[in-house]
Each structure stands twice: as C-alpha cells, then as structure tokens.
Design a protein around this motif. Sequence first.
Motif, mmCIF file in Angstrom:
data_model
loop_
_atom_site.group_PDB
_atom_site.id
_atom_site.type_symbol
_atom_site.label_atom_id
_atom_site.label_comp_id
_atom_site.label_asym_id
_atom_site.label_seq_id
_atom_site.Cartn_x
_atom_site.Cartn_y
_atom_site.Cartn_z
ATOM 1 N N ASP A 118 9.033 15.336 -0.436
ATOM 2 C CA ASP A 118 7.780 15.826 0.141
ATOM 3 C C ASP A 118 7.021 14.772 0.942
ATOM 4 O O ASP A 118 5.910 15.038 1.399
ATOM 5 C CB ASP A 118 6.869 16.375 -0.962
ATOM 6 N N VAL A 119 7.593 13.593 1.087
ATOM 7 C CA VAL A 119 6.975 12.545 1.894
ATOM 8 C C VAL A 119 7.643 12.535 3.267
ATOM 9 O O VAL A 119 8.870 12.600 3.371
ATOM 10 C CB VAL A 119 7.107 11.161 1.220
ATOM 11 N N ALA A 120 6.833 12.476 4.322
ATOM 12 C CA ALA A 120 7.362 12.488 5.689
ATOM 13 C C ALA A 120 7.850 11.091 6.068
ATOM 14 O O ALA A 120 7.173 10.343 6.784
ATOM 15 C CB ALA A 120 6.283 12.974 6.657
ATOM 16 N N TRP A 121 9.032 10.729 5.589
ATOM 17 C CA TRP A 121 9.564 9.381 5.802
ATOM 18 C C TRP A 121 10.053 9.167 7.229
ATOM 19 O O TRP A 121 10.106 8.029 7.701
ATOM 20 C CB TRP A 121 10.722 9.115 4.839
ATOM 21 N N GLY A 122 10.467 10.248 7.907
ATOM 22 C CA GLY A 122 11.125 10.063 9.189
ATOM 23 C C GLY A 122 12.538 9.537 8.979
ATOM 24 O O GLY A 122 13.095 9.626 7.889
ATOM 25 N N GLN A 123 13.135 8.978 10.021
ATOM 26 C CA GLN A 123 14.482 8.423 9.912
ATOM 27 C C GLN A 123 14.407 6.943 9.543
ATOM 28 O O GLN A 123 13.765 6.155 10.226
ATOM 29 C CB GLN A 123 15.241 8.587 11.222
ATOM 30 N N LEU A 124 15.067 6.579 8.437
ATOM 31 C CA LEU A 124 15.072 5.203 7.950
ATOM 32 C C LEU A 124 16.482 4.630 7.977
ATOM 33 O O LEU A 124 17.467 5.367 7.988
ATOM 34 C CB LEU A 124 14.533 5.140 6.513
ATOM 35 N N ASP A 125 16.558 3.301 7.978
ATOM 36 C CA ASP A 125 17.825 2.597 7.792
ATOM 37 C C ASP A 125 18.007 2.174 6.337
ATOM 38 O O ASP A 125 19.128 2.176 5.811
ATOM 39 C CB ASP A 125 17.876 1.354 8.683
ATOM 40 N N TRP A 126 16.881 1.801 5.708
ATOM 41 C CA TRP A 126 16.910 1.338 4.318
ATOM 42 C C TRP A 126 15.796 2.023 3.536
ATOM 43 O O TRP A 126 14.691 2.194 4.042
ATOM 44 C CB TRP A 126 16.686 -0.181 4.238
ATOM 45 N N PHE A 127 16.110 2.375 2.304
ATOM 46 C CA PHE A 127 15.119 2.968 1.418
ATOM 47 C C PHE A 127 15.202 2.222 0.085
ATOM 48 O O PHE A 127 16.152 2.381 -0.673
ATOM 49 C CB PHE A 127 15.402 4.457 1.205
#
Length: 362
Positions: free
Chosen positions: A207-216
Amino acid sequence: MHDHELKARLAAALTSVVNPRVGKDVISAGMVTSIEVEDGGAVRIAFVLDSQDPASLVRETRKAAQEVEGVTSVKVDVRTPAPAAQPTPKVVPPPTPKAFPNLGRVVAISSGKGGVGKSTVAVNLAAAMASRGARVGLMDADIYGPNVPRMLGLLGEEPPISADRRILPLEAHGIKAISLGSMIPRDTATIWRGPIITKIIQQFLADVAWGQLDWFFVDLPPGTGDAQLSLVQNVQVAAGIIVTTPQEVAVGDALRGARMFEKVGVPLLGIVENMSGFVCAHCGERTDIFGRGGGRRLAEELGVPLLAEVPLQARVQELGESGTPVVLAEPDSPASRALMGMAEQVERRIAETAAAGPAVAG
C-alpha cells in the motif's frame, strides 16, 4: 470538566474517524472498546484493529482525541479481535511469498539482539547505494524500536496519504523510507501482536507508493519473531544480512538469527561486525573495547563472508541523531570506508547470485 463529560466529548470526536473497510466510524464499528480519563486530562483508549483494517486508523484516532478540549495526552492500546470459535480447527498453510518486481532486490538486515547498531548499518547501506545512483527504498520493520526516521532526519514527519488512500514514502538523502515511527508518535502506548505486525508489513509492502526501485532494504527487529516470519511469507527476499558485535555473547545471539534465515529459505549474504574496535583519530592506535574476531568466527562457522568490520567512530552516533548517515557526512572516515566496502560487496554478491541461478528465495 467531569470525567464523564470529557468521555462523551471524546466519543463524539471519534465518530469523525471512519473505517473505510466497513463504512462506519470507529465508535459505531465497535473498534473503541473503552475510554479512560485520568487526572489532569490524560486519556487512554483501548482500540481493536482487525488485520484487514488500515493501520493508519490508530494515528487518526489519536489525533482526533488530542484535539478535544481538556485532553492533555493520549495513549492508545491496540489489540486484535478475539478469534471466533471454530468447531473444527483448520490447518492454514503459510501464504506464498509474492513477487513485487517494482521493489527490485529485497535485502533484510537483522541481528540476534538489540543494541548492536543494526539500524545504523541498514541506513548507511541504503545511503551508500543511493549515493552510487541506485533507486533505494528502506522499510523500517523494527516496530519495537523504529530508529530510521531519526537517522534520516525525518523525525516528526508523517507520510502523506494520497487521494486513493495509498501511503507516500518520505524521502531523504535519495532514499524512500517508511517507518511505523513516522506514523505513530513515540509516546503512544501500543501492543503489537502477530496479526497486527503481519498487517503492518503487508501494508508497507503493497500500500506504499514506492515506484520503481533497484534495492529495497528492510530493517528487521532483533531476534526471530513475528516480523521476520511475516516478511518472508509476504515477499520474496533475495538475501539476509546479520549484524553483530565482537563479543562472544552477541555472536551466539547472531547465530540464532542466521539460523532463522536458513529455516525460512532466505540465503544469508554475510555478516557485518559493528563496533569492531576503536581507532584513535589522533594517533591511529586501535583498541578492541569489545574483544576481537567474533564476527569473523561466526562468518567462518556459517560459511559466509564477513562483509565488513565497522570500527567505533566518535561521530557515527552524533550524525545518526542529527539525521545524516556517516557515509555521506564523512565519506573518508574509517567507519564510512568499511560501510561503503560493505555496500560494494552486497552489490557484487547479489549480482553473482543472480548470474548463478534464481536470485530470490521464499
């Protein structure tokens, strides 16, 4: 104002907090089970939060109560509903971890016990990756000691809610971050049980709008509790990192944390030994305040690399308190060099794992 009058005003104020899942306010829905008023206007609210309810309702309830005239402080005790009676117990298989391609590579940072600098390592690892141009997210899942907001200079800021009720992560130093510490004030009394912990982790993932990430990166609580299990059941984790200190007692605790990753099928990327001796800034002499070699012995026992030996450095804690990771504030310091070297190893080893076969394990 009498206590019963203040209770009535509080109950009326809380009818403004609506649970979108059931379409009722928290009073009508029976989520507020009791309101207690102590001398001086201190208020205690017993609150029942179902695993399907938005965790943000706790924050909204507290804020609504604080705005009532005569209230000086608010504490919210959160509990889960009593389980319904089941005539025949059912064996429910654990959920299958989901793939979140937008999160990139998911790396969990844990420790066997608290006080070893796990959050410091997680924050500086995220900052190091972001400084190298990567798109980085950091989820503070340490619900008992959420230190990420302070370490990123985000203390006191609340993540906004979008029109479609998605949570927007806060941003600092090129890192997108979410933490329960940004959503629930530090003086709020809360009781986090298994289903609520699971719900929080699910909400932070989906439910969090993270967008596109490389690392989490995920900063887990110390130990081997509900948060660790909930994480691996809800997302495919590429690898885990264990943070320890040189003492043998800390190493023993860290070993249990490493075995936890092993049992849930998460590859252990390596060990980070924090507080690995103190190097004098003036003469360069090293003093092993907490002993020496515990992290290396643990890595050898587990058959994984020692990713870093991070020395004690006078300003690491001060910088953490002020909200600037040491790898950004003092990149040439001994601690920063060790932490940047750790980031390089993490990047290289994850790439090697991906080249060798499946990069993730459930």
